[in-house]
Write a protein that holds these residues in place. Structure first.
Motif, short mmCIF file in Angstrom:
data_model
loop_
_atom_site.label_atom_id
_atom_site.label_comp_id
_atom_site.label_asym_id
_atom_site.label_seq_id
_atom_site.Cartn_x
_atom_site.Cartn_y
_atom_site.Cartn_z
N THR A 489 14.36 76.57 -35.38
CA THR A 489 14.64 77.37 -34.50
C THR A 489 14.92 79.12 -34.28
N TYR A 490 15.71 79.06 -36.00
CA TYR A 490 15.86 80.21 -36.77
C TYR A 490 16.71 80.87 -35.80
N LEU A 491 17.44 80.43 -34.02
CA LEU A 491 18.76 80.81 -34.00
C LEU A 491 19.87 79.92 -33.80
N GLN A 492 19.92 81.33 -33.84
CA GLN A 492 21.99 80.72 -34.53
C GLN A 492 23.14 80.02 -32.96
N SER A 493 22.32 80.38 -31.55
CA SER A 493 23.10 80.55 -30.52
C SER A 493 21.39 80.70 -29.49
N LEU A 494 22.13 79.21 -28.30
CA LEU A 494 20.09 79.69 -27.38
C LEU A 494 20.64 80.41 -26.27
N VAL A 495 19.63 80.76 -25.80
CA VAL A 495 20.14 81.36 -24.25
C VAL A 495 18.97 80.68 -23.41
N SER A 496 17.96 81.01 -24.33
CA SER A 496 16.52 80.12 -23.04
C SER A 496 15.26 79.18 -23.47
N LEU A 497 14.54 77.97 -23.21
CA LEU A 497 13.37 77.71 -23.93
C LEU A 497 12.56 77.66 -22.78
N SER A 498 11.58 78.30 -23.10
CA SER A 498 10.50 77.65 -21.78
C SER A 498 9.35 77.67 -22.42
N PHE A 499 8.08 76.62 -21.83
CA PHE A 499 7.34 76.01 -22.07
C PHE A 499 6.24 76.59 -21.25
N SER A 500 5.11 76.54 -22.16
CA SER A 500 3.50 77.34 -20.67
C SER A 500 3.18 75.92 -20.94
N HIS A 501 2.86 76.21 -19.08
CA HIS A 501 2.28 75.39 -18.23
C HIS A 501 1.40 74.60 -19.01
N SER A 502 0.78 75.30 -19.72
CA SER A 502 -0.25 73.96 -20.61
C SER A 502 0.44 73.21 -21.71
N GLY A 503 1.12 73.57 -21.82
CA GLY A 503 2.65 72.62 -23.35
C GLY A 503 1.75 73.89 -24.58
N ALA A 504 0.83 74.70 -24.85
CA ALA A 504 0.85 74.65 -25.71
C ALA A 504 1.16 76.42 -26.76
N VAL A 505 2.24 76.60 -25.40
CA VAL A 505 3.55 77.82 -26.35
C VAL A 505 4.61 77.36 -25.87
N LEU A 506 5.02 77.61 -26.62
CA LEU A 506 6.94 77.36 -26.15
C LEU A 506 7.92 78.32 -26.98
N CYS A 507 8.69 79.07 -25.81
CA CYS A 507 9.38 80.67 -26.06
C CYS A 507 10.82 80.71 -26.38
N GLY A 508 11.17 81.17 -27.21
CA GLY A 508 13.30 80.56 -27.28
C GLY A 508 13.50 81.67 -27.56
N VAL A 509 14.44 81.84 -26.87
CA VAL A 509 15.79 83.33 -27.37
C VAL A 509 16.70 83.31 -27.76
N GLY A 510 17.46 83.73 -28.55
CA GLY A 510 18.77 83.03 -28.74
C GLY A 510 18.98 84.87 -29.64
N LYS A 511 20.68 84.16 -30.22
CA LYS A 511 21.27 85.14 -31.24
C LYS A 511 20.35 85.01 -33.01
N ASP A 512 20.49 85.43 -33.46
CA ASP A 512 19.79 85.30 -35.17
C ASP A 512 21.80 84.76 -35.94
N VAL A 513 21.22 84.35 -37.31
CA VAL A 513 22.14 84.85 -37.55
C VAL A 513 23.22 85.79 -37.94
N HIS A 514 22.79 87.09 -37.93
CA HIS A 514 23.93 88.39 -37.86
C HIS A 514 23.73 88.36 -36.25
N SER A 515 23.49 87.68 -35.27
CA SER A 515 24.32 88.17 -34.09
C SER A 515 23.00 89.21 -33.25
N LYS A 516 22.32 89.14 -33.36
CA LYS A 516 21.49 90.02 -33.36
C LYS A 516 20.09 89.22 -32.38
N THR A 517 20.10 89.85 -31.21
CA THR A 517 18.84 88.75 -30.22
C THR A 517 17.42 88.22 -30.27
#
Length: 1849
Positions: A489-517
């Protein structure tokens, strides 16, 4: 016997990528291969370097030149390419070929320096010295192991010296693959090669081709191997093969990593077409090739050796290639767990097993090789009862229930599409809970706590993700429970995951190794078709994001919200772009969640978007027009109103809303006040609400809109049935780790105790919580159910034992027999007795009568105090007759009579293994079956010892049991099965050890398992740690011996999960003792274990773990479809061909006194991640030394020592914090070199503690003043530096600790002296915590930046802080039994400081911490909020020392100043902030000293103390009188000469700093110092007393000194002034002396000129040029008879020069006579092999043999020569261990003192006798001088001067 291979790991990145085009062009000249030895012309030694015994030989068998490298030390015997380390070979070939043969019975070492594309140099080393694989970011160490193969099963290989029949080998290293697999880096080029002893090397080669030995060019063409990248070995690199022989019969071929190792996951790969070793060669075309087997293993435990052997050929079959990765999960009966019949791939994915061999001694460890093996379709293998295969059934445990919810957060819980089940994470396990039946399904595979979940629109694909360094995501096929895909995922910490209705796209938000969103969008369209996950787009953003969801009407559009922003996002052309929603007056709100409006009647883009905030606002956003339509606010109920909350727009404090969910008919919100509210869609009124005990963290409306799911911050999961208006609690959980439990069988209940300070009672059938107990300001430690009564006993940290009646929910009794935390609590099986123990070792016995408890007996100091707290401390036998525990020490197990506490037996565990070199200690005890009378003891060396409980005799030993020590033991009632828990796994053992495979292993816990036990009816197993796991125990029921033993139905624990079981009940009506508070946000918790010393790469990251749920102690093989996937076993099928079993290395036991701290000798230290010294003088750097420790040491027999160390002159100003003083006890100690000097400040008497061999870096004293800790660098041959623990009472070294690899920078004791923390320097970067009870390493972690100082809080032993680059790191210790965890928070310094080093720290008054910087500021921190609230400019330079007492602060800097500050107003500033009356600090006093401040110790009021400086001075400071007095003084630089005064009351020293110092020998105090600026004083001499003249009080004493500018100065000691300066030399002086009558000064220069000058006139009388061109090393005068030796003159003197020449002269200065008597030249070899510089030539007249002189120097032999001036010949020789660096002969007794370059001082009796060697110097002993009386001796080593007394002469 052939080498089995290089030990390593497999995991990480698959493949190594391609070389950039530029490098391809540049590297064209290296194609097709490069012969390195030939290209670089090694034989000329111009572009290569050799050191030690390296020779080129002609080998007839090899038919060419080979290079032999041999020696005893790899650092001094090697062949290196290129010559200089700054150069680079620049070789880009993928494969490196090394043709070599290790020398038999020897160790060898090879280093390869490889550059990555990031321009980082990585060292790859392999050696048979290494015992296990080690890795850092810049160093990979692989063990080279030898083994043999027989009958398809390889024998264990043990690292060690090469066997006698070791063969020539061709080692092929795939460099790009090694970097990719182990470090995830891309290979650039090979930089350098270093081949160290002991080896024969034929050649080195690089190529991009894979050369196949034993294949001719004709066979290669015939087999068309070139298309597969395989080529025959070039002739100049090939080994000769005689006719009729096969290559593989003569030589070994080692390829590493193997071809199978390139898979990302574990596999058994039938390699094709390359043989591994032995007689495996390519077959003729048309025939299938033979299939040698290579094994690979996970990177989490890379200790496997790749076997290089001659495997037994298996029948020809089509090669089997693993095309998919079997996943780990648990099959659950019922519709959710159903498996489609006939799907072999799916069946295979649902089977995962483990195995080992546990016969004594067990040849396995928990580091087993994990294997996936293929099974023939339709054929299953199952062990039948009575067979010797292993435990049956297989698996013997099946996971039934997990009680718990949460992990990373408590906000993730989802509905399935049909609204019949809830999916939620429980730490590392994902649970699907069916509402109707209460049945749980489990999704296993994550190795860390799950941070987020998301369902696709259809509900068929579930996405989950774990944070941390691995940051892995998984996509699951929800109906079948199989893992479809695993992705990073490349995300050191995760805020949320969201799937599209079709299941073809997944979106994730979090902090990377440098603590940047960071926002990442993945394409998941191909996952259900067997494809993978690809990144569509990713973007970094500076805005805060709390929630993000994909729009249900468009897969490319997303919406996010966070602090001060709502943004719309869109993916277009691979880029992720966003625009903000105009918020107007709501721009400063903190938005927490969002939801789209439901309903099909509108256009998708016309749907409104609802966003909630922490201020209670709910904004309705127009998605199409990107603006706010309306805003509502949730306000608390008004007192005068109707009590209903309202959503309005009025002002006032709102109720924070954490979550929002929308349906067609209503909206749900979850808020901070604990309410879940259901609203009409226009928010005009709340139609329904449910109150919770803690803040609601998430709400989710079911797809059918009939139910609303809610989660709380307290770990509660439940749902509201909207139609029935009824709330159902699905799951409660502890808010901390579960420490222990007790099971009650009759009512099917379990009581648990947790880190959250609560005791809870659970119903096992319904998983519901029944009771919750807690005590104000007390923490429960242990819990126990009475076996028959409904009574619960609890022990608390205050020492109180309380008993509760569960029937009445009331407290029964309170017992206060203990004063410290209760560690053990148990009832006897018959229910008549109760036992308790505490940390102080007290044991109490109670009798129970009619639910009343009476204390019978209390014993003190019987239970081990250093064993720590934990479960199973006290155990009672099944017949209630015996009590056993570990105590009174951890090495002893005691058995007592239970009813009286009379001692029956003591067994010393540490002496049971006679062959072990370490002390073993007991950890846990458990009674065996009653008839056998056995006692089981688990030990610190991972063994289980079975003892006879009556005699203590050792019956059986099982080893090793777990990778870590066993934390819990439990035996089944029938005595057939044994449960053990260790680390994160559970093992079930056959107690009688009857099988080949005696145990099965089970995984699932994400934290260490704290306790494991059978339920009373033996139908279930319970394990606790992160949560409560209930397992079905599937073993056959025990055979009943008599009808009387038949179990009644009422006592059977029945846990039903079929459709007939009752639905979970709501237990909210049960009165709670306390309302649990929501968990405050805390820094990430760092779980640290002492047995993984290299596991941590940075403060905020754990070690990389295998992406699969790997079992660290087993191997894997897929078995039949009836087996549960939670167990991992390897089986052997007797009906098929022999199966290659993985062999696992035996884990070596460690001493309990030196557990993880005793390093293996000879291990190479990994290269540090940070090799740049930080910009801070506070950071210790050892003085460079060329000397090494002696190879041999002739210690004098006890009691016969001639020399005794009397005094040490000097203080090491190069140390840091290397002086301690306790004003209460008066204890005062400091370091000088490698000696600790303990001095009485009143009398000046010194004691000397000799335990270190290297320069001591730092000291620390315990708070009670009884223990001193000292640290120094590594000894020669050691891989870790040394920490010594001393008793201040008797000066005894009680422990030696080894852990840090380079230097120890700082140490500190906790306020209660229970812990010692040590931090390494910038090259080591580790923090270690030690228990002061046992001095065992409790935990260790590697940090990412250098630390400079560490301090424990004076108010809590749990809090400590470190300072480093730009930040203070706050640590909190958490103990779980014997385990310790660290919570850590890095608090950065104020931005105004810029890039700064925080260099020093100290705790102040309540909640204050002061830190100094390298730019002169002092920062003040609030330790409650871990924030900096104040800073002031305290000095112009770096502040390296800080001390605080009450309201005064002392600072010391490199400006040579100490300053005293009044900081009384700082506390007010912290509490009141800007409202404080004053925020200033006041400078009270200031004193300037003679150097940079490096150490300080003061009394409690900071009025007086001692300060150390880099000038080598310790000052006494008195602020009241504003005085500074020199206490201890010494030279800062090297001492160049020492001498005694004639009356031996004083001594003189001179040094490179230009000073001449006179010391009083009685007190070693500095009397006078003569300083010449900008010159170095090279030599000195004290004027002798004239013959026949007695000393008188007013006698003038003089010292002559020679300087580097050619001048001679004469100083009057009595008048403390310079009397004369002469300039007789043009070059620097090297030797000076007085004539015997003191009337002449003889001086020798660096140019070989000897001058004779008169101190009366200042004139130079004679200049002798006989030694011109070679520096004079010695000038000495002695008396003689006037006509003795045939020449006139009453004086004989000699001059020695460094060219090994000695001239002897006779002189009569009054008659102006000076005549050469003898000229001696001593032979020497042509070149000084092995010597960096020539030893000095030294000569001296022998006092006890007239006309004899003694010479030592560089020569053919290491010896001292006695030369007779009369006979003109050498009389005798005395052999020496090395060339001497200093020489002195005693004028009184026939003793010769010799100093050596290996830090040795030898006292040699003459003419014969046993020499005596003395230690105490940390560098070359370059000076030694006897006193005129022969009763004293002065020696010098660099700046330290040692005064010895001859006591036994």
């Amino acid at each position: 016997m052939g080498p089995r291979g290089i030990q390593g790991a497999v995991g990480g990145c698959p493949g190594w990528g391609s070389i950039p085009p530029m490098i391809l062009v540049l590297a064209a000249w290296q194609r097709p291969y490069l012969n390195i030895f030939k290209h670089f012309r090694v034989e000329e030694w111009k572009r290569s370097a050799k050191e030690g015994d390296v020779a080129a030989l002609t080998d007839t068998r090899m038919k060419g030149t080979i290079y032999r490298i041999r020696g005893s030390n790899p650092a001094s015997s090697y062949l290196q390419l290129p010559r200089a380390g700054t150069q680079s070979l620049g070789l880009t070939g993928r494969y490196l070929y090394l043709l070599f043969r290790p020398l038999p019975h020897k160790h060898f070492l090879v280093h390869l320096d490889v550059a990555t594309e990031e321009n980082q140099v990585v060292r790859i080393s392999f050696s048979n010295l290494f015992r296990e694989f080690k890795s850092t970011a810049t160093w990979l160490q692989f063990p080279f192991v030898y083994g043999a193969a027989s009958e398809g099963t390889a024998r264990r290989g043990v690292p060690g010296a090469a066997p006698a029949d070791v063969r020539w080998a061709c080692l092929v290293l795939d460099l790009p693959s090694i970097l990719a697999l182990y470090l995830s880096r891309r290979f650039s080029h090979l930089r350098g090669v270093k081949l160290c002893c002991n080896l024969l090397v034929k050649n080195l080669c690089t190529s991009d081709l894979l050369f196949e030995p034993g294949v001719t060019f004709a066979k290669a063409r015939l087999g068309d191997l070139s298309c597969r990248g395989v080529a025959p070995m070039p002739r100049e690199l090939a080994f000769p093969v005689p006719k009729g022989e096969k290559w593989h019969d003569l030589y070994d071929y080692i390829r590493f990593p193997s071809e199978g190792a390139k898979l990302l996951h574990n596999s058994i790969q039938k390699s094709f077409p390359h043989p591994v070793a032995g007689d495996q060669v390519l077959e003729e075309p048309g025939h299938p090739p033979t299939q040698p087997v290579t094994l690979s293993r996970a990177v989490c435990d890379p200790s496997l050796t790749q076997r290089i052997s001659s495997p037994k050929a298996v029948p020809h079959r089509c090669p089997v290639i693993t095309k998919s990765i079997p996943e780990v999960h648990l099959a659950v009966p019922g519709p959710l767990g159903a498996v489609p019949a006939g799907d072999p791939m799916l069946e295979e994915k649902q089977r995962l097993h483990s195995a080992g061999d546990t016969r004594q001694p067990l040849p396995l460890s928990d580091g087993g090789i994990h294997v996936y093996a293929h099974r023939r379709r339709g054929h299953t293998t199952r062990a039948v009862p009575g067979s010797e295969e292993g435990l049956v059934p297989d698996p013997i445990l099946k996971l039934r229930t997990i009680i718990g919810f949460g992990g990373c957060s408590t906000k993730w819980a989802l509905w399935t599409q049909d609204s019949t089940a809830v999916v939620y994470p429980c730490h590392a396990v994902i649970v699907a809970l069916l509402l109707e039946t209460g049945e749980q399904r489990f999704f296993l595979g994550h190795t860390d706590k799950v941070a987020a979940l998301a369902f696709s629109g259809s509900g068929t694909v579930l996405a989950s993700a774990q944070p941390g360094p691995r940051s892995l995501g998984r996509l699951w096929d929800f109906p079948t429970g199989t893992c479809l895909c695993l992705f990073k995922t490349y995300l050191q910490s995760l805020v949320s995951l969201s799937f599209s209705h079709s299941g073809a796209v997944l979106c994730g938000v979090g902090k990377d190794v440098h603590s940047k969103t960071m926002v990442v969008v993945w394409n998941t369209a191909q996952v259900t078709r067997g494809g993978g996950v690809t990144v569509l787009a990713k973007a970094h953003t500076d805005v805060d994001i709390q929630a993000m969801k994909i729009a249900f009407f468009d897969d490319t559009r997303m919406v996010s919200c966070g602090r001060d922003n709502i943004r719309l996002w869109r993916v277009r052309s691979g880029a992720l772009r966003s625009c903000p929603v105009s918020l107007g007056e709501y721009h400063s709100l903190e938005f927490t969640d969002l939801a789209f409006e439901a309903g099909p009647e509108q256009e998708p883009e016309d749907r409104a978007l609802f966003v909630c905030s922490r201020s209670g606002h709910v904004l309705e956003v127009d998605y199409k027009n990107i603006c706010v339509r309306s805003a509502r606010r949730l306000l608390p109920a008004q007192p005068q109103g109707d009590g209903q909350e309202q959503a309005g727009s009025s002002s006032g404090p709102g109720i924070a809303i954490n979550s929002i969910s929308m349906s067609l008919t209503f909206c749900a919100t979850g808020s901070e006040d604990g309410y879940m509210r259901l609203w009409l869609l226009d928010f005009s009124a709340a139609v329904l609400e449910a109150e919770h005990e803690a803040s609601v963290s998430s709400v989710c409306i079911s797809p059918d809109s009939h139910k609303v799911l809610s989660t709380t911050a307290a770990g509660t999961l439940g749902y509201l049935d909207v139609q029935a208006r009824d709330y159902n609690t699905l799951m409660r959980s502890h808010e901390g780790s579960v420490l222990g439990f007790s099971v009650e069988g009759k009512w099917k209940q379990i009581a648990t105790v947790s880190q959250d300070s609560t005791i809870r009672v659970w119903d096992l059938a319904s998983r519901q919580q029944l009771y919750d107990f807690s005590a104000a300001e007390e923490t429960p430690c242990t819990v126990a159910f009475h076996p028959f009564w409904k009574m619960l006993a609890c022990g608390f940290d205050s020492g109180v034992v309380r008993t509760f009646s569960l029937a009445a929910s009331d407290l029964l009794l309170e017992h206060k027999q203990h004063r410290t935390a209760v560690t053990g609590l148990t009832f006897s099986p018959d229910g008549n007795l109760m036992f308790s123990s505490c940390l102080q070792g007290t044991l109490a016995l109670y009798r129970l009568l009619a639910q009343k408890i009476q204390v019978l007996r209390v014993l003190g100091n019987v239970v081990a105090q250093d064993a720590g707290s934990g479960v199973d401390t006290l155990v009672v036998s099944g017949d209630s007759r015996l009590l056993a525990f570990v105590g009174p020490s951890k090495y002893v197990v005691t058995v007592m009579e239970a009813c009286s506490l009379d001692e029956l037996l003591r067994v010393d565990i540490s002496i049971l293994d006679l062959h072990s070199t370490i002390l073993d200690s007991a950890v846990k005890v458990c009674f065996g079956p009653v008839p056998q009378g056995e006692l089981l003891v688990s030990t610190s060396s991972n063994k289980i010892l079975v003892l006879d409980a009556k005699t203590g005799r050792l019956v059986q030993e099982v080893s090793p049991v777990h990778k870590l020590s066993c934390s819990s033991l439990a035996l089944s009632k029938d005595g057939q099965y044994l449960l053990t828990a260790g680390d994160k796994v559970i093992k079930v053992w056959d107690y009688r050890m009857r099988f080949n495979v005696n145990f099965q292993v089970f995984i699932g816990h994400s934290e260490p398992v704290q306790q494991v036990a059978f339920t009373p009816n033996q139908e279930h197993v319970i394990s606790v740690g992160d949560a409560i796991f209930l397992w079905d125990f599937l073993a056959p029921p025990p055979v009943k011996s008599s009808p009387a033993r038949a179990c009644s139905p009422t006592s059977t624990l029945v846990l039903r999960s079929d459709s007939s079981s009752e639905t979970p009940k709501d237990v909210s009506e049960t009165p709670r003792q306390t309302v649990p508070l929501p968990l405050l946000s805390s820094p990430p918790c760092l779980d640290i274990s002492s047995v993984h010393p290299a596991a941590f790469q940075s403060i905020s990251s754990e070690s990389d773990r295998e992406e699969e749920a790997d079992l660290p102690d087993s191997s894997r093989k897929v078995a039949n479809e009836h087996k549960d996937a939670s167990v991992i076993v390897v089986e052997s099928d007797g009906n098929e061909e022999p199966v290659v079993r993985p062999k696992v290395r035996q884990e070596s036991s460690r001493s309990p006194e030196k557990p993880a701290n005793e390093p293996r000798k000879g291990a190479k230290t990994p290269k540090s991640q940070c090799s740049i010294r930080p910009d801070s003088y506070r950071h210790f750097t050892p003085r460079f030394k060329a000397s090494v420790l002696p190879q041999s040491f002739l210690s004098p027999p006890a009691g016969s020592e001639v020399l005794k160390l009397k005094a040490v002159i000097g203080y090491n100003g190069n140390g840091r914090g290397n002086m301690v003083w306790n004003p209460d006890t008066g204890f005062f100690a400091y370091s000088c070199g490698c000696i600790i000097v303990v001095e009485d400040l009143h009398s000046g008497f010194q004691n000397h503690w000799l335990g270190h061999a290297e320069e001591i870096s730092t000291l620390t004293l315990s708070h009670h003043g009884q223990v001193l800790a000292s640290a120094s660098g590594r000894k020669d041959g050691d891989s870790h530096c040394q920490i010594c623990i001393w008793s201040t009472q008797d000066g005894a070294c009680t422990a030696e600790l080894f852990h840090h690899e380079t230097q120890v920078q700082a140490m500190a004791f906790s306020c209660d002296d229970r812990f010692l923390v040590t931090i390494g320097d910038y090259s080591d970067q580790t923090v270690a915590l030690w228990s002061t009870h046992t001095y065992e390493l409790m935990l260790s972690t590697r940090i990412s930046e250098p630390l400079h100082d560490v301090a424990f809080s004076p108010f809590s032993h749990q809090d400590l802080a470190c300072v480093g680059r730009g930040a203070v790191t706050f640590w909190v210790l958490e103990q779980q039994g014997a385990a310790v965890r660290l919570k850590v928070q890095r608090a950065p310094a104020l931005d105004v400081l810029g890039l700064v080093e925080l260099t020093s720290l100290c705790y102040g008054a309540d909640a204050l911490l002061y830190s100094g910087t390298n730019s002169g500021q002092i920062c003040v921190w609030d330790t409650e909020t871990n924030s900096c609230f104040m800073m002031w400019e305290a000095d112009e330079g770096e502040i390296g020392v800080l001390l605080c007492q009450h309201h005064r602060l002392l600072s010391g800097s490199n400006m040579k100043r100490i300053r005293l500050w009044s900081v009384a107003t700082v506390q007010e500033l912290r509490l009141k902030g800007p409202n404080a009356r004053s925020g200033s600090v006041l400078l009270e006093h200031e004193i300037t000293l003679d150097g940079t401040i490096v150490s300080a110790a003061f009394d409690d009021s900071l009025e007086m103390g001692i300060v150390g400086t880099t000038a080598g001075t310790l000052w006494y400071i008195n602020w009241v009188e504003s005085t500074s007095i020199r206490l201890i003084s010494g030279h800062k630089n090297k001492v160049t000469e020492v001498c005694f005064s004639p009356d031996e009351s004083h001594c003189a020293t001179c040094g490179e700093d230009g000073s001449v110092r006179i010391w009083a020998l009685c007190s070693t105090e500095l009397v006078v110092q003569f300083q010449v600026l900008n010159q170095s004083c090279q030599c000195l001499a004290w004027k002798p007393r004239p013959v026949g003249v007695w000393p008188y009080p007013g006698e003038s004493q003089h010292v002559v000194a020679g300087y580097s500018d050619g001048t001679v100065r004469v100083f009057s000691v009595s008048r403390t002034e310079m009397e004369l300066k002469m300039h007789p030399h043009a070059a620097a002086l090297t030797a000076v002396t007085y004539s015997t009558d003191g009337e002449m000064i003889l001086s020798g220069g660096k140019d070989g000129i000897v001058a004779v000058s008169s101190p009366r006139t200042g004139m130079t009388i004679h200049v002798l040029a006989d030694h011109k061109g070679s520096p004079i090393t010695v000038l000495q005068c002695t008396r003689k008879q006037y006509h003795d030796l045939g020449v006139e003159g009453g004086e004989l003197w000699l001059a020695t020069s460094s060219d090994r020449r000695v001239s002897v002269w006779a002189s009569d200065w009054l008659q102006d006579k000076c005549e050469l008597l003898d000229w001696l030249s001593f032979p020497a070899p042509a070149g000084p092999e092995g010597l960096d510089s020539l030893p000095p030539s030294l000569a001296a007249f022998c006092p006890w043999e007239h006309s004899v002189l003694v010479y030592v120097g560089f020569g053919l032999l290491k010896e001292a020569l006695f030369y007779s001036l009369r006979k003109k010949q050498v009389l005798r020789k005395i052999s020496l261990p090395a060339f001497a660096t200093s020489l002195s002969l005693s004028p009184a007794a026939p003793f010769m003192a010799l100093g050596f370059g290996d830090r040795l001082l030898r006292l040699q009796p003459c003419p014969a006798g046993d020499p005596q060697d003395y230690s105490g110097h940390d560098d070359t002993v370059h000076l030694c001088r006897f006193a005129p009386s022969g009763r004293r001796l002065l020696t010098a080593s660099h700046s330290a001067v040692l005064v010895w007394e001859l006591t036994g002469a």
